[in-house]
Design a protein around this motif. Structure first.
Motif, PDB file in Angstrom:
ATOM      1  N   SER A  26     -63.956 -25.077  85.878  1.00 25.95           N
ATOM      2  CA  SER A  26     -65.352 -24.755  85.567  1.00 25.95           C
ATOM      3  C   SER A  26     -65.633 -23.255  85.566  1.00 25.95           C
ATOM      4  N   VAL A  27     -64.997 -22.489  86.432  1.00 29.19           N
ATOM      5  CA  VAL A  27     -65.257 -21.047  86.484  1.00 29.19           C
ATOM      6  C   VAL A  27     -64.463 -20.305  85.416  1.00 29.19           C
ATOM      7  N   PHE A  28     -63.180 -20.640  85.254  1.00 28.69           N
ATOM      8  CA  PHE A  28     -62.308 -19.895  84.344  1.00 28.69           C
ATOM      9  C   PHE A  28     -61.971 -20.630  83.052  1.00 28.69           C
ATOM     10  N   ASP A  29     -62.507 -21.833  82.877  1.00 27.41           N
ATOM     11  CA  ASP A  29     -62.238 -22.640  81.682  1.00 27.41           C
ATOM     12  C   ASP A  29     -60.761 -22.992  81.513  1.00 27.41           C
ATOM     13  N   LEU A  30     -59.988 -22.968  82.598  1.00 30.39           N
ATOM     14  CA  LEU A  30     -58.592 -23.380  82.489  1.00 30.39           C
ATOM     15  C   LEU A  30     -58.544 -24.866  82.153  1.00 30.39           C
ATOM     16  N   ILE A  31     -57.521 -25.248  81.445  1.00 24.39           N
ATOM     17  CA  ILE A  31     -57.356 -26.620  80.993  1.00 24.39           C
ATOM     18  C   ILE A  31     -56.175 -27.243  81.727  1.00 24.39           C
ATOM     19  N   VAL A  32     -56.372 -28.462  82.203  1.00 22.69           N
ATOM     20  CA  VAL A  32     -55.272 -29.179  82.851  1.00 22.69           C
ATOM     21  C   VAL A  32     -54.282 -29.588  81.771  1.00 22.69           C
ATOM     22  N   THR A  33     -53.053 -29.103  81.889  1.00 18.77           N
ATOM     23  CA  THR A  33     -52.029 -29.430  80.899  1.00 18.77           C
ATOM     24  C   THR A  33     -51.152 -30.590  81.352  1.00 18.77           C
ATOM     25  N   ASP A  34     -51.019 -30.768  82.636  1.00 12.86           N
ATOM     26  CA  ASP A  34     -50.234 -31.872  83.198  1.00 12.86           C
ATOM     27  C   ASP A  34     -50.600 -32.056  84.651  1.00 12.86           C
ATOM     28  N   ARG A  35     -50.272 -33.228  85.159  1.00 12.65           N
ATOM     29  CA  ARG A  35     -50.418 -33.522  86.590  1.00 12.65           C
ATOM     30  C   ARG A  35     -49.416 -34.601  86.937  1.00 12.65           C
ATOM     31  N   GLY A  36     -49.072 -34.691  88.202  1.00 18.79           N
ATOM     32  CA  GLY A  36     -48.129 -35.709  88.626  1.00 18.79           C
ATOM     33  C   GLY A  36     -47.756 -35.519  90.080  1.00 18.79           C
ATOM     34  N   PHE A  80     -57.355 -11.856  83.469  1.00 21.84           N
ATOM     35  CA  PHE A  80     -57.721 -10.842  82.488  1.00 21.84           C
ATOM     36  C   PHE A  80     -58.744 -11.400  81.518  1.00 21.84           C
ATOM     37  N   VAL A  81     -59.782 -10.611  81.219  1.00 18.75           N
ATOM     38  CA  VAL A  81     -60.782 -10.967  80.217  1.00 18.75           C
ATOM     39  C   VAL A  81     -60.909  -9.820  79.223  1.00 18.75           C
ATOM     40  N   ASP A  86     -67.713 -11.240  79.534  1.00 20.79           N
ATOM     41  CA  ASP A  86     -66.869 -12.240  80.194  1.00 20.79           C
ATOM     42  C   ASP A  86     -66.953 -12.087  81.708  1.00 20.79           C
ATOM     43  N   LEU A  87     -66.954 -10.846  82.187  1.00 19.84           N
ATOM     44  CA  LEU A  87     -67.121 -10.612  83.627  1.00 19.84           C
ATOM     45  C   LEU A  87     -68.467 -11.143  84.103  1.00 19.84           C
ATOM     46  N   ARG A  88     -69.493 -10.880  83.326  1.00 22.50           N
ATOM     47  CA  ARG A  88     -70.834 -11.359  83.688  1.00 22.50           C
ATOM     48  C   ARG A  88     -70.887 -12.888  83.719  1.00 22.50           C
ATOM     49  N   ARG A  89     -70.270 -13.517  82.718  1.00 28.16           N
ATOM     50  CA  ARG A  89     -70.270 -14.989  82.639  1.00 28.16           C
ATOM     51  C   ARG A  89     -69.545 -15.591  83.843  1.00 28.16           C
ATOM     52  N   ILE A  90     -68.395 -15.014  84.198  1.00 22.43           N
ATOM     53  CA  ILE A  90     -67.635 -15.561  85.325  1.00 22.43           C
ATOM     54  C   ILE A  90     -68.352 -15.282  86.638  1.00 22.43           C
ATOM     55  N   GLU A  91     -68.981 -14.114  86.766  1.00 23.93           N
ATOM     56  CA  GLU A  91     -69.770 -13.830  87.967  1.00 23.93           C
ATOM     57  C   GLU A  91     -70.849 -14.902  88.137  1.00 23.93           C
ATOM     58  N   LYS A  92     -71.540 -15.235  87.058  1.00 21.83           N
ATOM     59  CA  LYS A  92     -72.585 -16.276  87.095  1.00 21.83           C
ATOM     60  C   LYS A  92     -71.985 -17.623  87.522  1.00 21.83           C
ATOM     61  N   GLY A 120     -60.621 -19.660 100.025  1.00 20.89           N
ATOM     62  CA  GLY A 120     -60.469 -18.311 100.547  1.00 20.89           C
ATOM     63  C   GLY A 120     -59.386 -17.476  99.897  1.00 20.89           C
ATOM     64  N   ASN A 121     -58.748 -17.979  98.836  1.00 12.11           N
ATOM     65  CA  ASN A 121     -57.717 -17.204  98.147  1.00 12.11           C
ATOM     66  C   ASN A 121     -58.367 -16.098  97.319  1.00 12.11           C
ATOM     67  N   GLY A 122     -57.804 -14.905  97.387  1.00 11.42           N
ATOM     68  CA  GLY A 122     -58.366 -13.754  96.696  1.00 11.42           C
ATOM     69  C   GLY A 122     -58.322 -13.881  95.188  1.00 11.42           C
ATOM     70  N   LEU A 123     -59.418 -13.479  94.540  1.00  9.59           N
ATOM     71  CA  LEU A 123     -59.524 -13.507  93.083  1.00  9.59           C
ATOM     72  C   LEU A 123     -59.931 -12.131  92.571  1.00  9.59           C
ATOM     73  N   GLU A 124     -59.346 -11.750  91.450  1.00 15.50           N
ATOM     74  CA  GLU A 124     -59.804 -10.590  90.703  1.00 15.50           C
ATOM     75  C   GLU A 124     -59.966 -11.030  89.258  1.00 15.50           C
ATOM     76  N   ILE A 125     -61.098 -10.705  88.672  1.00 13.63           N
ATOM     77  CA  ILE A 125     -61.310 -10.925  87.242  1.00 13.63           C
ATOM     78  C   ILE A 125     -61.504  -9.524  86.679  1.00 13.63           C
ATOM     79  N   TYR A 126     -60.711  -9.157  85.670  1.00 15.25           N
ATOM     80  CA  TYR A 126     -60.749  -7.770  85.231  1.00 15.25           C
ATOM     81  C   TYR A 126     -60.569  -7.634  83.733  1.00 15.25           C
ATOM     82  N   MET A 127     -60.927  -6.443  83.254  1.00 14.08           N
ATOM     83  CA  MET A 127     -60.645  -6.044  81.880  1.00 14.08           C
ATOM     84  C   MET A 127     -60.282  -4.567  81.903  1.00 14.08           C
ATOM     85  N   ASP A 128     -59.515  -4.159  80.915  1.00 10.09           N
ATOM     86  CA  ASP A 128     -59.108  -2.760  80.823  1.00 10.09           C
ATOM     87  C   ASP A 128     -60.246  -1.895  80.313  1.00 10.09           C
ATOM     88  N   THR A 129     -60.256  -0.634  80.754  1.00  3.09           N
ATOM     89  CA  THR A 129     -61.129   0.381  80.172  1.00  3.09           C
ATOM     90  C   THR A 129     -60.294   1.140  79.140  1.00  3.09           C
TER      91      THR A 129
END
Length: 182
Positions: A26-36, A80-81, A86-92, A120-129
């Protein structure tokens, strides 16, 4: 000439696989590709997630972490975004998922927001300048400003730094270093 090995995915032990799946999809729009289940690990449940069509998985979540152990010993996972929006959307989305400790930092060469996932795992969402400056370098910035204001603020912070350059110049120097290493 051998290519330098590239980091392509990260695997985490988690306590609540369902909660973590919901968070990362829901936050990063990752898609489940497999599970087992993984027989060699006592049939632990495993989940593979990706956000690109050229990688089956970028993040692997596997159950079995003791909740009392706290966050993983992984320092952070970085996503990476392409745009400040994209940063604003993920912050929301982080806020909508109950994450309140969110820290926007400009590194001069990147704009980042830092927070943590529900375990509690650390997250960074970033983009290059468009610039480079030696690291570590970090100053707060205001993501509610316009893109133009953020660009101007960041450039003003680093323009006088003796290591300041544009990204293209830095990349060319890095290409030369990689070629020399190979």
């Amino acid at each position: 000439m051998a290519k330098i090995p590239q980091i392509k995915h990260l695997g985490l032990y988690v306590d609540n696989l369902e909660q973590m799946e919901k968070f990362y999809t829901s936050v990063f729009d990752l898609i489940v590709t497999d599970r087992g289940q993984v027989p060699r690990l006592g049939n632990r449940n495993i989940l593979f997630l990706s956000g690109t069509d050229d990688a089956h998985h970028q993040l692997v979540l596997i159950d079995g972490k003791d909740p009392a152990s706290g966050p993983s010993v992984v320092f952070q996972m970085s996503f990476f975004v392409d745009e400040l929006n994209d940063l604003r959307r993920i912050e929301k989305r982080l806020i909508e998922n109950g994450i309140t400790n969110i820290t926007p930092i400009t590194h001069g060469n990147a704009w980042s927001i830092y927070s943590a996932d529900p375990e509690g795992n650390g997250l960074e969402i970033y983009m290059d300048t468009p610039w480079h400056v030696a690291q570590p370098h970090g100053k707060p910035f205001d993501l509610s400003q316009t893109d133009e204001e953020i660009y101007a603020h960041t450039e003003a912070l680093i323009r006088d730094n003796p290591t300041f350059s544009d990204q293209d110049t830095w990349r060319k120097a890095m290409t030369n270093r990689i070629n020399a290493a190979q």
